[in-house]
Design an enzyme around this catalytic site. Structure first.
Site, PDB file in Angstrom:
ATOM      1  N   SER A   1       0.859  -1.200   0.000  1.00 44.75           N
ATOM      2  CA  SER A   1       0.000   0.000   0.000  1.00 44.75           C
ATOM      3  C   SER A   1       0.889   1.242   0.000  1.00 44.75           C
ATOM      4  O   SER A   1       2.113   1.150   0.069  1.00 44.75           O
ATOM      5  CB  SER A   1      -0.919  -0.021   1.224  1.00 44.75           C
ATOM      6  OG  SER A   1      -0.143   0.033   2.406  1.00 44.75           O
ATOM      7  N   TYR A   2       0.277   2.414  -0.024  1.00 42.48           N
ATOM      8  CA  TYR A   2       1.006   3.676  -0.162  1.00 42.48           C
ATOM      9  C   TYR A   2       2.056   3.821   0.948  1.00 42.48           C
ATOM     10  O   TYR A   2       1.726   3.708   2.131  1.00 42.48           O
ATOM     11  CB  TYR A   2       0.017   4.847  -0.129  1.00 42.48           C
ATOM     12  CG  TYR A   2       0.631   6.150  -0.556  1.00 42.48           C
ATOM     13  CD1 TYR A   2       1.173   6.289  -1.828  1.00 42.48           C
ATOM     14  CD2 TYR A   2       0.689   7.244   0.304  1.00 42.48           C
ATOM     15  CE1 TYR A   2       1.743   7.486  -2.229  1.00 42.48           C
ATOM     16  CE2 TYR A   2       1.250   8.447  -0.096  1.00 42.48           C
ATOM     17  CZ  TYR A   2       1.779   8.557  -1.373  1.00 42.48           C
ATOM     18  OH  TYR A   2       2.359   9.742  -1.768  1.00 42.48           O
ATOM     19  N   PRO A   3       3.334   4.050   0.578  1.00 46.00           N
ATOM     20  CA  PRO A   3       4.399   3.988   1.603  1.00 46.00           C
ATOM     21  C   PRO A   3       4.638   5.280   2.376  1.00 46.00           C
ATOM     22  O   PRO A   3       5.521   5.312   3.218  1.00 46.00           O
ATOM     23  CB  PRO A   3       5.636   3.628   0.763  1.00 46.00           C
ATOM     24  CG  PRO A   3       5.379   4.238  -0.576  1.00 46.00           C
ATOM     25  CD  PRO A   3       3.891   4.216  -0.784  1.00 46.00           C
TER      26      PRO A   3
END
Length: 862
Positions: free
Chosen positions: A335-337
């Site tokens: 997922s978005y880091p």
């Protein structure tokens, strides 16, 4: 049918999102800038049939900069940069022509859906895209909505389709907070950097840094490293003594006991305790306690924790780790880091994410056991309201990701499985002994339920020797009792992981910018990365921080930047006025700047102790045209020439070698020429140190060598050695490198194109005559009789290198191997990209052919 334009942040994301929304039924084509693709398909949009065009940008479309004259370090007082200097938005990468590309694709569209990353930077890029495309889109009816924002955290079918069904609006306040940060960093950073770089580089020769930069976040980051260095330097070790006892519960086993007083700093008192305890022959058990303890599973993973672990455990720098995480995200693996949140929302599909990992041989058993027995709800963490914690979104193998990609993915996955696993439980036994009047303790731990430590074995309870079974009042014979002499030790240099913790604690930078600030202080030569990824400040870094402390400690302390970050967050929340925050902060720093300039002598005193003045640095190289004495070549960054007699300093091209050029002199100013070279595979050209810094003709700019000089008769100038228009770039001219024999070459004076020709020729000269077909200058070539490749054993030939059939097999196009991509000639590519020997290089469509050499020069300068 409506046409919907959709824009993502990167080309790879645009492709993945289009593939999901079109269910793979799309057509793709390259955009006009060559970097971004356009994916088209037909579908439904808000209940109506619509034609979709999905494309992307490449990060920021625009960047903030000062207008023209304020970019000149020489013409503008840095103090003017705080308020007087106007700024403008420029294209971040003019070569990509991103604004034109967006306008071409946006023309005739009815609506726009923004798929930019869902963080503050992403919101800012949303408005950059809107500024470019709204003027060319179809005008809506008065109440019709045309701008939509997609909110998503991972590139999965569920998340993307969900985002498409729940479109929102872009957040203007968050975009403004980024604008404010950009303007503050530009104005404050440039003013301080320009002043201190010019001041100190004009005085000292061995600073070994091409830029002495200041940054509102960068400088406090350096401050943490120097603060630790100062603690190490001022540390005075103290001697202390520890009493160590060993008892023998059984004949062949011994148990080491810890002294309850821990240590004493007086030798005589320690000796007294030793004498008292030596009288006793046995140790008596005073108490036995058993307690079940719990080691909690970790909180869900956010950016800062990921960067800490990557540095401390995986040996990856924060910048490198962030790049890998972004790649894993765009490929749909995680997922978005970029997130500050460590708490999963109630509706997050934890089981779905866990099922993805059920077939990986490394953790399949643990995952299957969790799924069958039921997962634990993750611990309640901090909800920052941005993105869910970093989570693996699909299964991967080591072969798929390879190297560092796999190592980071493996950690993220293990961390996620641990967050839904059980806590680790262990039984702690504490036995208290008395030896004479002194108390000693022994602690043992036995794991009863390993829980999450099975998947994160590095967190497991260390195996210890089991304690003997005993009860209060039991006596054990004493094996030995002795006094150990030890010394207190200094702290070690900060690790990157510790520095990230300090930056987060004091509010320096954001989860996205922390890696950039750490990378900056390394690149500026303020710190070096030692083994164990420890950051050791250099002389320059130490002197700068001590200088700031001496003049104005707030320039280096985290307090003022932390307060600014809070104000920027208030702008993002709509609770503070953008213009007021900007004006107030700039006013504070302007006052600090004036005080800094007035007090610079304080920092200069520190510099004098650590660095040598220009006159005492470097080696004599070439003669000054004014006093005819030797000037010294200073190799330390930035390399330059200094005449101690005239007290003048002349900057030189960087990232190459400089040597004297045959003791030849410039016909204009009598300075001896020097030769710059980027190596045997790169390009080289002579230059006059004076002309390089003070352009002699109106059509020349600062930083031009002889290969760009328009002197009509000088034998080293463009006029005499220019051959023809560059085969790749618009404005460049191919110039003969007269020093390159016997491996002759000509190089473009603008880009990194190199043409190798006439190897082993004895002499190559540029003729005043031009080719009838292409208007390039003709070349006269002399070969030795033994090595001549010319037909009929001829040794001399005159012709055009592009058109003459005799020369066809003797010419090869390559790209220069630059030492550093920042060289002003453009990015170097290591391998040659020849177009095939002998083919006439006509790289562009409809290349504009100049009428003659002087027309080529005119076209190039205009």
């Amino acid at each position: 049918m409506k046409t919907i334009l959709m824009v993502a942040e990167k080309p790879s994301l645009a492709q993945s999102i289009a593939k999901i929304l079109s269910r793979g039924n799309m057509s793709s084509r390259k955009g006009l800038n060559g970097a971004c693709s356009v994916h088209e398909y037909t579908g439904s949009f808000i209940g109506q049939s619509a034609h979709f065009k999905m494309t992307s940008v490449c990060g920021h479309v625009m960047t903030l900069d000062f207008i023209g004259k304020y970019n000149s370090w020489d013409k503008v007082d840095p103090a003017e940069l705080f308020s007087k200097a106007p700024t403008e938005k420029k294209e971040a990468n003019p070569k990509l022509t991103m604004v034109k590309f967006l306008q071409v694709e946006g023309r005739g569209c009815d609506c726009i859906v923004l798929w930019l990353d869902c963080d503050k930077e992403g919101e800012n890029i949303c408005f950059e895209v809107l500024d470019a495309v709204l003027p060319v889109m179809n005008k809506p009816r008065s109440t019709e909505r045309t701008i939509y924002r997609a909110k998503f955290s991972s590139i999965t079918d569920t998340d993307i389709c969900n985002a498409m069904n729940h479109l929102g609006e872009p957040n203007r306040n968050e975009a403004l907070s980024v604008d404010a940060r950009q303007e503050l960093d530009l104005r404050i950073g440039c003013a301080f950097t320009r002043f201190q770089t010019k001041y100190f580089q004009g005085k000292y020769g061995n600073l070994d840094s091409s830029l002495i930069s200041f940054g509102p976040c960068q400088t406090p980051t350096l401050g943490f490293c120097v603060e630790r260095h100062d603690k190490i330097q001022s540390f005075k070790p103290e001697t202390y003594w520890v009493l160590q006892a060993k008892v023998n519960p059984e004949k062949e086993s011994s148990l080491t006991l810890d002294w309850d007083r821990v240590r004493v700093f007086d030798r005589e008192i320690a000796q007294m305790f030793l004498n008292i305890t030596k009288i006793a022959k046995e140790a008596k058990v005073e108490s036995v306690s058993k307690k079940e303890k719990v080691k909690q599973r970790p909180l869900a993973l956010n950016t800062v924790e990921m960067l800490r672990v990557a540095s401390a455990a995986l040996g990856m720098g924060p910048q490198h780790a962030m790049q890998i995480a972004e790649r894993l995200y765009t490929q749909g693996y995680i997922s978005y880091p970029r997130t500050e949140t460590t708490h999963y929302p109630e509706n997050f599909d934890l089981k779905g994410c866990l099922r993805q990992q059920a077939n990986n041989p490394y953790w399949a058993e643990t995952v299957k056991a969790l799924l069958s027995e039921g997962i634990n709800r993750p611990r309640k963490g901090h909800d920052a309201g941005d993105h869910p914690p970093i989570t693996p979104m699909r299964a991967a193998t080591e072969a798929e990701l390879g190297g560092d990609g796999w190592r980071l993915y493996e950690y993220i996955t293990r961390h996620f499985i641990a967050t839904v696993g059980a806590d680790c439980k262990y039984l702690q036994t504490t036995i208290s002994f008395s030896i004479g009047p002194e108390r000693f303790t022994c602690i043992g731990k036995v794991v009863t339920s390993p829980g999450f430590t099975e998947i994160m074995p590095w967190h497991s309870i260390p195996l210890e020797e089991s304690l003997p079974h005993c009860e209060k009042g039991d006596l054990f014979p004493i094996g030995e009792i002795k006094l150990l002499e030890k010394q207190t030790s200094p702290p070690d240099y900060l690790t990157e992981a510790e520095l990230i913790t300090l930056m987060e604690k004091h509010g320096i930078g954001t989860d996205a910018s922390i890696p950039v600030h750490i990378n900056n202080i390394c690149q500026r030569n303020y710190v070096t990365v030692e083994s164990g990824r420890r950051l050791k400040p250099t002389n320059l870094g130490i002197v700068l921080v001590h200088g700031y402390y001496k003049i104005d400690a707030e320039l280096v302390l985290p307090t003022i930047r932390s307060a600014v970050e809070k104000q920027l967050n208030l702008i993002a929340l709509g609770k503070a006025n953008y213009h007021q925050v900007l004006e107030h902060t700039l006013d504070i720093f302007k006052r600090k700047f004036h005080y800094f300039v007035d007090s610079i002598a304080g920092m200069d005193e520190l510099m004098e102790v650590s660095f040598s003045p220009l006159a005492a640095t470097g080696k004599p190289l070439s003669r000054c045209g004014k006093c005819h004495r030797f000037m010294k070549y200073i190799q330390a960054k930035p390399s330059r020439l200094h005449c101690s007699h005239c007290d003048d300093t002349y900057s030189l091209p960087q990232n190459g070698t400089i040597k004297l050029y045959k003791e030849l002199r410039c016909p204009l100013d009598d300075f001896e020429l020097v030769l710059w070279s980027s190596g045997s595979r790169g390009k080289s050209y002579p230059l006059c140190p004076y002309c390089y810094n003070h352009p002699p003709f109106r059509d020349m700019k600062k930083g031009m060598g002889c290969n760009e000089c328009t002197h009509p008769t000088c034998q080293h100038s463009l006029s005499m050695l220019g051959i023809g228009q560059c085969v790749e770039c618009e404005n460049g001219v191919l110039v003969l490198d007269s020093t390159s024999g016997p491996k002759w070459k000509m190089a473009c004076n603008k880009c990194n194109v190199i043409v190798h020709f006439f190897e082993n020729a004895h002499k190559v000269r540029v003729s005043p005559e031009t080719c009838d077909l292409c208007d390039a200058a003709l070349v006269d070539v002399d070969f030795n009789k033994a090595k001549s490749p010319l037909p009929g054993d001829e040794t001399q030939h005159s012709g055009c290198i592009f058109c003459d059939p005799v020369f066809q097999d003797l010419v090869e196009l390559k790209h220069a191997a630059m030492r550093h991509p920042m060289h002003r000639g453009g990015q170097g590519k290591r391998q040659g990209r020849g177009r095939g020997k002998g083919r006439r290089p006509g790289g562009r469509l409809n290349p504009k052919k100049p009428k003659d050499k002087m027309a080529a020069l005119a076209a190039y300068f205009v």
